[in-house]
Motif scaffolding. Structure first.
Motif: not given
Length: 94
Positions: A19-27, A65-71
Motif C-alpha cells: 500500500v505504501f509503495d502504491g502511494a509513491a506517486a501521490a506522495r 488528507s482523507p486519502a492518507l487516512m483511507a490508505g
C-alpha cells in the motif's frame, strides 16, 4: 525542507509495504522529495518512515488528507502513528 518521521506498528509488513509503495506517486505530487523505510531491529511490525518534503505546509496537508487516512486503514495499521516533524540543524556526510 522539512523531514517527517512516522512510526507505527503494522499487522503485516508486506501488506503495508504494498500500500505504501502504491502511494509513491501521490506522495511525490504532494511534495515528498525523498523517503526511507526502516524496521526496528528484530521486529517485523514496528515501522519507521522518514520522508523529506519540500515544505512544512505541503507535508501537513498530505498528513491530514482523507486519502492518507483511507490508505492507513487499507495498509493494516495496528495503532495510530507517532509523527515527528523535524527541521535540520546540522548534518554530516563522509
Amino acid at each position: 525542507m522539512v523531514t517527517i518521521d512516522v512510526r507505527h506498528k503494522v499487522k503485516d509488513f508486506a501488506q503495508w509495504k504494498a500500500v505504501f509503495d502504491g502511494a509513491a506517486a501521490a506522495r511525490r505530487e504532494a511534495g515528498e522529495r525523498a523517503c526511507r523505510v526502516y524496521l526496528r531491529h528484530g521486529s517485523q511490525d514496528d515501522v519507521l518512515v522518514s520522508m523529506d518534503w519540500d515544505s512544512l505546509e505541503r507535508a501537513q496537508a498530505f498528513l491530514s488528507s482523507p486519502a492518507l487516512m483511507a490508505g492507513m486503514q487499507q495498509a493494516g495499521l495496528r495503532e495510530m502513528p507517532q509523527i515527528l516533524i523535524l527541521s535540520p540543524v546540522d548534518g554530516y556526510a563522509p
